[in-house]
Design an enzyme around this catalytic site. Structure first.
Site, PDB file in Angstrom:
ATOM      1  N   SER A 124       0.874  -1.164   0.065  1.00 27.19           N
ATOM      2  CA  SER A 124      -0.088   0.041   0.057  1.00 27.19           C
ATOM      3  C   SER A 124       0.923   1.378  -0.042  1.00 27.19           C
ATOM      4  O   SER A 124       1.844   1.458  -0.920  1.00 27.19           O
ATOM      5  CB  SER A 124      -0.905  -0.044   1.269  1.00 27.19           C
ATOM      6  OG  SER A 124      -1.987   0.771   1.070  1.00 27.19           O
ATOM      7  N   ASP A 265      -5.370  -4.440  -2.292  1.00 30.75           N
ATOM      8  CA  ASP A 265      -4.291  -3.776  -1.707  1.00 30.75           C
ATOM      9  C   ASP A 265      -3.432  -4.957  -1.238  1.00 30.75           C
ATOM     10  O   ASP A 265      -3.992  -5.999  -0.602  1.00 30.75           O
ATOM     11  CB  ASP A 265      -5.193  -3.242  -0.295  1.00 30.75           C
ATOM     12  CG  ASP A 265      -4.287  -2.055   0.351  1.00 30.75           C
ATOM     13  OD1 ASP A 265      -3.203  -2.817   0.963  1.00 30.75           O
ATOM     14  OD2 ASP A 265      -4.378  -1.095   0.268  1.00 30.75           O
TER      15      ASP A 265
END
Length: 404
Positions: A124, A265
């Site tokens: 991320s 993610d």
């Protein structure tokens, strides 16, 4: 404070290279990947009483697939008791705008010409910081890396937009469900167009430079949707799509497809990837930069506060399992690994009550300043002074009110 998670180096002597200890760890824990186990050490370690495997190892991610099968499995590690270490690998956690703290940490580390960067793992926003540092370093050395990081975060502050938050994965799965869930379910919300995000990333990150021999090694995580497993992308495979996949919040923009596989993610499977980094780094020193708060002194009662705390717990769950697995391995098979942690919550008061989508300039500058201070203390603490630092209790207090 900075925290020494795993103790100082032990001499390896006739027991074999530290890489051998890491190799033994692979066959003992079965938590790395399905790669073949390396051959045993020439001289076996003294027999130890058998003990049942702790439950904590079972909780660690079961499978990690790596994009670049030619990568080494267990390289020999450099071993030194010098502090600060001459060579360092970095594990960078994601957490929306909280990752501005990592910006400060990296900026301070780049000012130390004696410290070489070996491998960087990230998920991320941690992946974005890793890519900025690596591409900048490949092009312009330490100054190039510092310039890339500064340019990206300063632009993020001044844009203060939805797009800016998307670039650092600022919308968490839980938070997104509260903010956008009803709209998504009604079909009235069009997920943000990914093309401008690709352009923005390509503007700040030279992905071709990641293939340069001088570039630090990268382990960028994304989560495969079809089986929920973590996938690691290395330098040769990292593109703008990989960066987007690593920062892709499921309830805000559509999944990112790479070679026919859909991704979300990277923080779901490991935030950041730590076990894989510990296995593949060629140095015994690993620094974890943790930006998502693990502790909260308040019991949340509002929907927003509950949602925020649940997200923080989820973000740290995989990391806690990986740290526990490494602690167990250090006691049984890999005594040469020295793992340190710098946690943002130890330097910014009330961070657990703040939002990782806060783009306020004052808040981001506070995080950056706190990161520099944290790295400074880590550099000065020495190999045996972490306990004294923990007892000091010094903090940098936020100058903005916490969220309700």
């Amino acid at each position: 404070m900075s925290e020494k998670i795993v103790g100082a180096h032990d001499g390896v002597g006739s027991q074999g290279a530290p890489g051998t200890a890491a190799s033994r760890l692979l066959s003992m824990t079965n938590i790395w990947s399905d790669a073949a186990s390396p051959p045993p050490a020439p001289e076996p370690a003294p027999a130890l009483p058998q003990a049942p495997q702790p439950d904590l190892v079972v909780q660690a991610p079961a499978t990690v697939e790596v994009v670049n099968p030619a990568a080494p499995v267990a390289p020999a590690r450099t071993h030194s008791d010098q502090w600060p270490p001459r060579k360092l690998s970095l594990a960078l956690q994601g957490g929306g705008t909280f990752a501005a703290f990592t910006w400060g940490v990296l900026e301070r580390l780049l000012e130390e010409p004696s410290i070489a960067i070996d491998t960087i793992s990230g998920a991320s926003a941690g992946a974005i910081n890793a890519l900025l540092l690596a591409s900048g370093f490949a092009e312009g050395g330490r100054e190039g890396a510092r310039s890339r990081l500064n340019r990206f975060w300063l632009r993020l502050m001044h844009e203060a937009s939805f797009r800016a938050l998307m670039l650092v994965g600022g919308f968490s799965p839980a938070g997104s469900s509260v903010a956008f869930g009803p709209t998504l379910r009604s079909g009235h919300f069009d997920p943000f167009d990914l093309d401008p995000l690709r352009q923005a990333l390509s503007r700040d990150i030279d992905f071709a430079a990641l293939r340069h021999p001088n570039c630090p090694k990268l382990l960028i995580a994304a989560t495969r949707i079809h089986d929920g497993q973590q996938q690691i992308f290395r330098n040769d495979a990292v593109t703008a799509d990989v960066a987007l996949a690593s920062t892709c919040p499921p309830l805000v923009h559509c999944a990112v497809e790479i070679d026919g596989e859909a991704y979300w993610d990277g923080g779901f499977g490991g935030n950041p990837p730590l076990l894989r980094l510990a296995q593949e780094t060629t140095t015994s020193d690993v620094l974890l930069v943790q930006v998502t708060p693990a502790r909260d002194s308040y019991v949340p009662i509002t929907l927003a506060a509950i949602d925020r705390r649940l997200d923080q717990i989820a973000a740290n769950a995989a990391l806690n399992a990986e740290i526990a697995a490494i602690e167990w391995a250090q006691a049984h098979a890999a005594p040469s690994l020295r793992l340190s942690r710098i946690a943002a919550e130890d330097f910014v008061d009330g961070l657990a009550q703040r939002s990782s989508t806060d783009l306020g300039r004052g808040f981001i500058r506070l995080l950056h300043r706190s990161g520099r201070e944290a790295a400074e203390r880590w550099l000065k603490q020495g190999a045996d002074s972490s306990a004294a630092l923990a007892a000091s209790g010094q903090r940098i207090v936020a100058d903005e009110p916490a969220l309700a």
